[in-house]
Scaffold this active site. Structure first.
Site, PDB file in Angstrom:
ATOM      1  N   GLY A 167       0.837  -1.192   0.000  1.00  0.00           N
ATOM      2  CA  GLY A 167       0.000   0.000   0.000  1.00  0.00           C
ATOM      3  C   GLY A 167       0.869   1.237   0.000  1.00  0.00           C
ATOM      4  CD  GLN A 190       3.373   5.788   2.722  1.00  0.00           C
ATOM      5  OE1 GLN A 190       2.415   5.240   2.216  1.00  0.00           O
ATOM      6  NE2 GLN A 190       4.365   5.122   3.307  1.00  0.00           N
ATOM      7  CB  CYS A 236       5.023   2.248   7.483  1.00  0.00           C
ATOM      8  SG  CYS A 236       4.556   3.716   6.551  1.00  0.00           S
ATOM      9  CG  LEU A 237       6.734   1.018   1.564  1.00  0.00           C
ATOM     10  CD1 LEU A 237       6.256   1.279   0.141  1.00  0.00           C
ATOM     11  CD2 LEU A 237       7.822  -0.049   1.566  1.00  0.00           C
ATOM     12  CD  GLU A 282      -1.066   2.284   2.811  1.00  0.00           C
ATOM     13  OE1 GLU A 282      -0.616   3.440   2.625  1.00  0.00           O
ATOM     14  OE2 GLU A 282      -0.321   1.337   3.133  1.00  0.00           O
ATOM     15  CG  HIS A 322       0.259   6.981   5.495  1.00  0.00           C
ATOM     16  ND1 HIS A 322       1.380   7.383   6.191  1.00  0.00           N
ATOM     17  CD2 HIS A 322       0.442   5.656   5.262  1.00  0.00           C
ATOM     18  CE1 HIS A 322       2.194   6.351   6.374  1.00  0.00           C
ATOM     19  NE2 HIS A 322       1.645   5.275   5.823  1.00  0.00           N
TER      20      HIS A 322
HETATM   21 NI    NI Z   1       2.492   3.366   5.781  1.00  0.00          NI
END
Ligand code: NI
Length: 185
Positions: free
Chosen positions: A45, A50, A98-99, A141, A144
């Site tokens: 996701g 991001q 999380c990226l 997501e 965010h």
């Molecule tokens: Ni994330």
């Protein structure tokens, strides 16, 4: 095109994201780039903040989980102007990463089911209850889009355990297998 992923500490990750309209410039290209960026980083996701854009746009692809969750075989989706409008009282706990917070993995308690309103990539309106792993990924997501990250939702103790890692992230001291936008001080 692979875009840099903004890491924890970047102010855009703390903004409440705005709804967009169908005339948002080059939206299809942006969506394609978000999928490419997510696949390159082996994520499931990715939310627009991001990649530095405070807009309510999320892409999800759960196919990598389809060995454990066959219902998600070839499941991918775009969520525009997504809002969670109701949540179940029952919760479950599952590990998240999380990226934007590479190297941190913690269990997070979330409602089991959510009611979401969103537009798909053709700007068709949806209002539906979602459950299962998808409900968890959507909540991660959509957080965010509210300026929240999953480390906000772990216990004080667990946050304390991750304090050095979070501080290093916020200072840009991190090595990562994908292109990132780190904080430079
Ligand atoms: Ni994330």
């Amino acid at each position: 095109m692979i875009l840099p992923i903004y890491l924890y500490g970047q102010p855009v990750l703390r903004k409440v994201a705005e709804d967009i309209t169908p005339d948002y410039p080059e939206l299809n290209t942006l969506i394609e780039n978000m999928f490419e960026t997510m696949y390159n980083a082996q994520g499931i996701g990715l939310a627009a903040p991001q990649i530095g854009l405070p807009i309510r746009l999320v892409v999800i692809d759960l196919d990598p989980l389809s060995e454990d969750y066959p219902e998600y075989k070839e499941f991918s989706a775009v969520y525009i102007n997504a809002h969670i409008v109701e949540t179940s009282d029952d919760t479950d706990s599952s590990e998240e990463g999380c990226l934007s917070l590479p190297g941190i993995h913690e269990k997070v308690v979330r409602p089991t089911r959510i009611r979401v309103q969103y537009l798909d990539e053709d700007f068709n309106e949806h209002d539906e209850w979602v459950e299962g792993y998808l409900a968890r990924v959507m909540q991660h997501e959509f957080d965010h889009l509210e300026g929240k990250v999953f480390s906000d939702r772990i216990s004080m103790l667990r946050r304390q355990m991750n304090k050095n890692r979070l501080n290093n992230l916020a200072k840009g001291n991190v090595s990562c297998g994908y292109k990132v936008k780190r904080v430079i001080r």
